[in-house]
Design an enzyme around this catalytic site. Structure first.
Site, PDB file in Angstrom:
ATOM      1  CD  GLU A 134      -2.663  -1.615   1.288  1.00 55.99           C
ATOM      2  OE1 GLU A 134      -2.119  -2.192   2.236  1.00 55.99           O
ATOM      3  OE2 GLU A 134      -3.467  -2.159   0.519  1.00 55.99           O
ATOM      4  CE1 TYR A 160       7.632   0.307  -3.229  1.00 54.40           C
ATOM      5  CE2 TYR A 160       6.009   2.031  -2.948  1.00 54.40           C
ATOM      6  CZ  TYR A 160       6.984   1.221  -2.426  1.00 54.40           C
ATOM      7  OH  TYR A 160       7.301   1.303  -1.091  1.00 54.40           O
TER       8      TYR A 160
HETATM    9  C1  LIG Z   1      10.630   5.499  -1.030  1.00 52.34           C
HETATM   10  C2  LIG Z   1      12.055   5.309  -0.531  1.00 52.34           C
HETATM   11  C3  LIG Z   1      12.137   4.024   0.280  1.00 52.34           C
HETATM   12  C4  LIG Z   1      12.987   5.212  -1.763  1.00 52.34           C
HETATM   13  O1  LIG Z   1      14.288   4.904  -1.290  1.00 52.34           O
HETATM   14  P1  LIG Z   1      15.609   5.274  -2.125  1.00 52.34           P
HETATM   15  O2  LIG Z   1      16.716   4.444  -1.590  1.00 52.34           O
HETATM   16  O3  LIG Z   1      15.794   6.735  -2.132  1.00 52.34           O
HETATM   17  O4  LIG Z   1      15.204   4.790  -3.597  1.00 52.34           O
HETATM   18  P2  LIG Z   1      16.220   4.379  -4.756  1.00 52.34           P
HETATM   19  O5  LIG Z   1      17.456   5.213  -4.697  1.00 52.34           O
HETATM   20  O6  LIG Z   1      16.411   2.911  -4.761  1.00 52.34           O
HETATM   21  O7  LIG Z   1      15.369   4.806  -6.040  1.00 52.34           O
HETATM   22  C5  LIG Z   1      15.238   3.964  -7.159  1.00 52.34           C
HETATM   23  C6  LIG Z   1      14.385   4.679  -8.180  1.00 52.34           C
HETATM   24  O8  LIG Z   1      13.082   4.927  -7.684  1.00 52.34           O
HETATM   25  C7  LIG Z   1      12.615   6.226  -8.114  1.00 52.34           C
HETATM   26  N1  LIG Z   1      12.524   7.120  -6.958  1.00 52.34           N
HETATM   27  C8  LIG Z   1      12.894   6.864  -5.677  1.00 52.34           C
HETATM   28  N2  LIG Z   1      12.613   7.916  -4.877  1.00 52.34           N
HETATM   29  C9  LIG Z   1      12.041   8.844  -5.679  1.00 52.34           C
HETATM   30  C10 LIG Z   1      11.534  10.157  -5.440  1.00 52.34           C
HETATM   31  N3  LIG Z   1      11.527  10.704  -4.206  1.00 52.34           N
HETATM   32  N4  LIG Z   1      11.032  10.843  -6.482  1.00 52.34           N
HETATM   33  C11 LIG Z   1      10.983  10.304  -7.718  1.00 52.34           C
HETATM   34  N5  LIG Z   1      11.472   9.062  -8.019  1.00 52.34           N
HETATM   35  C12 LIG Z   1      11.981   8.355  -7.000  1.00 52.34           C
HETATM   36  C13 LIG Z   1      13.656   6.712  -9.094  1.00 52.34           C
HETATM   37  O9  LIG Z   1      13.303   6.200 -10.368  1.00 52.34           O
HETATM   38  C14 LIG Z   1      14.914   6.038  -8.568  1.00 52.34           C
HETATM   39  O10 LIG Z   1      15.905   5.887  -9.548  1.00 52.34           O
HETATM   40  P3  LIG Z   1      16.932   7.116  -9.852  1.00 52.34           P
HETATM   41  O11 LIG Z   1      17.423   7.639  -8.523  1.00 52.34           O
HETATM   42  O12 LIG Z   1      18.006   6.444 -10.665  1.00 52.34           O
HETATM   43  O13 LIG Z   1      16.126   8.138 -10.593  1.00 52.34           O
HETATM   44  C15 LIG Z   1      12.498   6.525   0.324  1.00 52.34           C
HETATM   45  O14 LIG Z   1      12.273   7.707  -0.412  1.00 52.34           O
HETATM   46  C16 LIG Z   1      11.792   6.632   1.658  1.00 52.34           C
HETATM   47  O15 LIG Z   1      12.218   6.075   2.659  1.00 52.34           O
HETATM   48  N6  LIG Z   1      10.661   7.390   1.685  1.00 52.34           N
HETATM   49  C17 LIG Z   1       9.939   7.628   2.926  1.00 52.34           C
HETATM   50  C18 LIG Z   1       9.248   6.391   3.418  1.00 52.34           C
HETATM   51  C19 LIG Z   1       8.233   5.918   2.403  1.00 52.34           C
HETATM   52  O16 LIG Z   1       7.395   6.674   1.919  1.00 52.34           O
HETATM   53  N7  LIG Z   1       8.295   4.616   2.088  1.00 52.34           N
HETATM   54  C20 LIG Z   1       7.409   3.974   1.138  1.00 52.34           C
HETATM   55  C21 LIG Z   1       6.128   3.678   1.803  1.00 52.34           C
HETATM   56  S1  LIG Z   1       5.007   2.881   0.672  1.00 52.34           S
END
Ligand SMILES: CC(C)(COP(=O)(O)OP(=O)(O)OC[C@H]1O[C@@H](n2cnc3c(N)ncnc32)[C@H](O)[C@@H]1OP(=O)(O)O)[C@@H](O)C(=O)NCCC(=O)NCCS
Length: 156
Positions: free
Chosen positions: A110, A121
Site C-alpha cells: 500500500e 514501485y
Molecule cells: C521510497 C524510498 C524508500 C525510496 O528509497 P531510495 O533508496 O531513495 O530509492 P532508490 O534510490 O532505490 O530509487 C530507485 C528509483 O526509484 C525512483 N525514486 C525513488 N525515490 C524517488 C523520489 N523521491 N522521487 C521520484 N522518483 C523516486 C527513481 O526512479 C529512482 O531511480 P533514480 O534515482 O536512478 O532516478 C524513500 O524515499 C523513503 O524512505 N521514503 C519515505 C518512506 C516511504 O514513503 N516509504 C514507502 C512507503 S510505501
C-alpha cells in the site's frame, strides 16, 4: 560510494529500525509504525525484516510478510542521508526474491496517494489494483488515500 550491505534482521535490530523509521517517514501522513507495532508483527509467522547498512550503520529497512502464496511489503524506508542511491530498489528486489522463495506468487503493498515512492514501485513492475480511501491518518487528523499495488512474482 560504499555499497549497502543487506541482511535479514530481527527483534534485536528494532532500535536501529526505529531510528530509520523516525527519520524516513513524515509524521504529517501517519505512515510510520510504532516499535510495539513492529514487535507485535515480528512475532507472527511469515514476517521478516531486512536491514540495509552503509559502513555498518543502518540506512534502510523493509518489513514483509507472506501468507500462503501472497506476500506483502508492509514498510520500506531509507534514511534521508542515503536517498536516491539505490538502497530502496535493492531492498525491494531482495524482498521480491525472498517472497518468491517463501512460496509467494504475488507481492502487494500500500502506498499513500502522492507518495514519490510510487515512481520506485512503477519502475519495479508494480501495478495498481485498488484504492483504500482514508487509509492513513496524519498528525493533524487529515486522512490520506492509499493505492494497493501488486507485482506478479511468477513472471520474475
Ligand atoms: C521510497 C524510498 C524508500 C525510496 O528509497 P531510495 O533508496 O531513495 O530509492 P532508490 O534510490 O532505490 O530509487 C530507485 C528509483 O526509484 C525512483 N525514486 C525513488 N525515490 C524517488 C523520489 N523521491 N522521487 C521520484 N522518483 C523516486 C527513481 O526512479 C529512482 O531511480 P533514480 O534515482 O536512478 O532516478 C524513500 O524515499 C523513503 O524512505 N521514503 C519515505 C518512506 C516511504 O514513503 N516509504 C514507502 C512507503 S510505501
Amino acid at each position: 560510494m560504499t555499497a549497502p550491505v543487506l541482511s535479514d534482521a530481527g527483534v534485536g535490530d528494532l532500535p536501529e529500525v526505529m531510528a530509520t523509521m523516525q527519520d524516513a517517514f513524515d509524521p504529517a501522513f501517519g505512515e510510520a509504525w510504532t516499535q510495539s507495532q513492529c514487535l507485535g508483527i515480528l512475532s507472527l509467522p511469515g514476517v521478516w525484516l531486512t536491514l540495509a547498512r552503509i559502513d555498518g550503520k543502518p540506512a534502510g529497512f523493509a518489513l514483509s510478510r507472506v501468507v500462503i502464496d501472497e506476500a506483502e511489503l508492509l514498510l520500506l524506508a531509507v534514511h534521508h542521508d542515503h536517498r536516491r542511491t539505490g538502497i530502496g530498489r535493492a531492498l525491494l528486489e531482495r524482498v521480491a526474491v525472498a517472497a518468491k522463495s517463501r512460496g509467494a506468487l504475488r507481492l502487494f503493498l500500500e502506498t499513500r496517494d502522492g507518495n514519490p515512492a510510487r515512481a520506485l514501485y512503477d519502475a519495479a513492475g508494480f501495478q495498481a489494483v485498488g484504492t483504500r480511501l482514508n487509509y492513513y491518518r496524519g498528525r493533524d487528523g487529515t486522512a490520506h488515500d492509499a493505492h494497493t499495488l501488486e507485482r506478479r512474482l511468477d513472471h520474475d
